[in-house]
Motif scaffolding. Structure first.
Motif, short mmCIF file in Angstrom:
data_model
loop_
_atom_site.label_atom_id
_atom_site.label_comp_id
_atom_site.label_asym_id
_atom_site.label_seq_id
_atom_site.Cartn_x
_atom_site.Cartn_y
_atom_site.Cartn_z
N ALA A 52 0.81 -1.22 0.00
CA ALA A 52 0.00 0.00 0.00
C ALA A 52 0.84 1.27 0.00
O ALA A 52 0.30 2.37 -0.06
CB ALA A 52 -0.92 0.00 1.22
N GLY A 53 2.16 1.12 0.08
CA GLY A 53 3.04 2.29 0.06
C GLY A 53 3.19 2.98 1.40
O GLY A 53 3.74 4.09 1.47
N ARG A 54 2.75 2.34 2.47
CA ARG A 54 2.82 2.99 3.78
C ARG A 54 4.24 3.01 4.35
O ARG A 54 4.54 3.81 5.23
CB ARG A 54 1.87 2.31 4.77
CG ARG A 54 0.40 2.41 4.37
CD ARG A 54 -0.52 1.98 5.48
NE ARG A 54 -1.91 1.95 5.02
CZ ARG A 54 -2.54 0.84 4.63
NH1 ARG A 54 -1.92 -0.32 4.67
NH2 ARG A 54 -3.78 0.89 4.21
N ILE A 55 5.10 2.15 3.86
CA ILE A 55 6.51 2.16 4.30
C ILE A 55 7.28 3.22 3.52
O ILE A 55 8.39 3.60 3.89
CB ILE A 55 7.15 0.77 4.15
CG1 ILE A 55 6.34 -0.28 4.93
CG2 ILE A 55 8.58 0.75 4.65
CD1 ILE A 55 6.84 -1.71 4.76
N GLY A 56 6.68 3.72 2.46
CA GLY A 56 7.32 4.73 1.63
C GLY A 56 7.34 4.30 0.18
O GLY A 56 6.88 3.21 -0.19
N ARG A 57 7.86 5.17 -0.68
CA ARG A 57 7.98 4.86 -2.10
C ARG A 57 9.22 4.00 -2.30
O ARG A 57 10.35 4.46 -2.11
CB ARG A 57 8.05 6.15 -2.91
CG ARG A 57 6.79 6.99 -2.80
CD ARG A 57 6.85 8.23 -3.65
NE ARG A 57 6.93 7.91 -5.07
CZ ARG A 57 6.80 8.81 -6.04
NH1 ARG A 57 6.59 10.08 -5.74
NH2 ARG A 57 6.87 8.45 -7.31
N ILE A 58 9.00 2.75 -2.67
CA ILE A 58 10.08 1.76 -2.69
C ILE A 58 10.12 1.03 -4.02
O ILE A 58 9.10 0.52 -4.49
CB ILE A 58 9.91 0.75 -1.53
CG1 ILE A 58 10.13 1.47 -0.19
CG2 ILE A 58 10.85 -0.44 -1.68
CD1 ILE A 58 9.66 0.67 1.00
N SER A 59 11.28 0.99 -4.64
CA SER A 59 11.51 0.21 -5.86
C SER A 59 12.45 -0.94 -5.53
O SER A 59 13.47 -0.74 -4.86
CB SER A 59 12.12 1.09 -6.95
OG SER A 59 11.20 2.07 -7.39
N LEU A 60 12.10 -2.12 -5.99
CA LEU A 60 12.93 -3.30 -5.73
C LEU A 60 13.94 -3.55 -6.84
O LEU A 60 14.87 -4.33 -6.65
CB LEU A 60 12.03 -4.53 -5.57
CG LEU A 60 10.94 -4.44 -4.49
CD1 LEU A 60 10.19 -5.76 -4.39
CD2 LEU A 60 11.53 -4.05 -3.15
N GLU A 61 13.75 -2.88 -7.99
CA GLU A 61 14.65 -3.11 -9.13
C GLU A 61 14.97 -1.80 -9.82
O GLU A 61 14.15 -0.88 -9.84
CB GLU A 61 13.97 -4.05 -10.15
CG GLU A 61 13.61 -5.42 -9.58
CD GLU A 61 12.75 -6.26 -10.52
OE1 GLU A 61 12.45 -7.41 -10.16
OE2 GLU A 61 12.37 -5.76 -11.60
N GLU A 62 16.15 -1.72 -10.37
CA GLU A 62 16.53 -0.57 -11.17
C GLU A 62 17.27 -1.05 -12.41
O GLU A 62 17.69 -2.21 -12.48
CB GLU A 62 17.39 0.40 -10.37
CG GLU A 62 18.65 -0.16 -9.77
CD GLU A 62 19.35 0.87 -8.89
OE1 GLU A 62 20.26 1.55 -9.39
OE2 GLU A 62 18.98 0.98 -7.71
N PRO A 63 17.40 -0.19 -13.42
CA PRO A 63 18.05 -0.65 -14.66
C PRO A 63 19.50 -1.06 -14.42
O PRO A 63 20.16 -0.55 -13.50
CB PRO A 63 17.99 0.59 -15.56
CG PRO A 63 16.94 1.47 -14.97
CD PRO A 63 16.95 1.20 -13.50
N ASP A 64 19.98 -1.99 -15.24
CA ASP A 64 21.39 -2.37 -15.16
C ASP A 64 22.25 -1.17 -15.52
O ASP A 64 21.91 -0.38 -16.41
CB ASP A 64 21.69 -3.53 -16.13
CG ASP A 64 20.93 -4.79 -15.73
OD1 ASP A 64 20.68 -4.98 -14.53
OD2 ASP A 64 20.59 -5.57 -16.64
N ALA A 65 23.37 -1.06 -14.83
CA ALA A 65 24.27 0.08 -15.08
C ALA A 65 24.86 -0.01 -16.49
O ALA A 65 25.12 -1.09 -16.99
CB ALA A 65 25.37 0.09 -14.04
#
Length: 282
Positions: free
Chosen positions: A269-282
């Motif tokens: 629900a986003g209550r822990i904050g705005r969280i991304s588990l993945e990001e693009p490969d460098a």
């Protein structure tokens, strides 16, 4: 932690997509902005081969804004048409149909040259719980499909009229039959794309805590009023959250099950904050 989930209706969905794809002009693939890699079904490259595609990244409001910008840059550099949206608030939704018309510009011009008014037929697809139904309702500005925060709600394809010349075919969420990447299975389960009924929720909560300790420790401390030390293990933090929330049973035993349910629900629900588990490969 090994996770696999491929119920029988997904095989039917795969066949349905293959059967109805020739009726459509373009596919809208909906992925979760928090797990862009894991929520893009690798089977779609084969299933949708030769068909124009628009990638829509849903739930951008739940994802880390910094990571959203990285993904936006990734899609632009790869020349992959993509739109980031928050369907619940309507943010970005108005960009979708103009993007569709740009991608189909040549087809529309050919029809106009023959004096015909072309009806654009779209298919929407994605993994379970990726936000397809919420997006359709936002596009229609009414409740056209069921939208619930659990996988497997949409079970049969249905055509929805978006505009006088735009129709869209909804399809149930579909995964692939085996997760070769163990982390992809975990990320899909964390965001609710895999049914909680087939997952060890307490083990999944530990996976979430480990990720948050590494990437978002301040969010974890702020939400649960705890203090992290470098030597803390995920289990120690799990138990600290139990104490902070009063999840203690008789005999002073920790109520791991209740704590897991709260952790997963609050992350989703986003209550822990705005969280991304993945990001693009460098």
């Amino acid at each position: 932690m090994q996770i696999q989930w491929y119920p029988g209706h997904m095989t039917k969905t795969r066949r349905y997509i293959e059967k109805t794809l020739p009726l459509t002009d373009l596919v809208i693939e909906v992925a979760d902005a928090r797990i862009v890699k894991s929520s893009r079904n690798p089977d779609f490259d084969r299933l949708l081969a030769g068909k124009k595609r628009l990638t829509v990244l849903s739930k951008k409001d739940l994802a880390d804004e910094r990571i959203n910008l990285l993904w936006r840059d990734y899609f632009e550099r790869a020349a992959i048409p993509a739109v980031f949206i928050n369907s619940t608030a309507g943010q970005g939704v108005s960009e979708i149909l103009p993007a569709v018309r740009r991608l189909l510009k040549e087809d529309l011009e050919r029809a106009a040259a023959r004096g015909m008014k072309k009806t654009i037929r779209l298919m929407i697809c994605g993994v379970p719980n990726s936000g397809k139904s919420t997006l359709i309702n936002a596009l229609c500005r009414r409740r056209a499909t069921d939208a619930q925060d659990r996988p497997g709600v949409t079970r049969g394809g249905q055509w929805v009229t978006l505009q006088s010349d735009v129709e869209l075919l909804d399809t149930p969420g579909i995964l692939w039959n085996k997760f070769e990447d163990m982390q992809a299975g975990i990320h899909l389960a964390l965001t609710g794309a895999v049914s909680d009924e087939v997952v060890d929720r307490e083990g999944l909560a530990l996976e979430l805590i480990e990720i948050l300790m590494e990437k978002y420790p301040a969010n974890l401390e702020r939400r649960y009023k705890i203090h992290l030390e470098p030597q803390n293990s995920p289990l120690e933090i799990y138990e600290a959250i139990c104490r902070a929330r009063g999840f203690i049973m008789r005999g002073n035993e920790f109520d791991y099950s209740r704590c897991a349910a709260v952790l997963l629900d609050e992350f989703r629900a986003g209550r822990i904050g705005r969280i991304s588990l993945e990001e693009p490969d460098a």
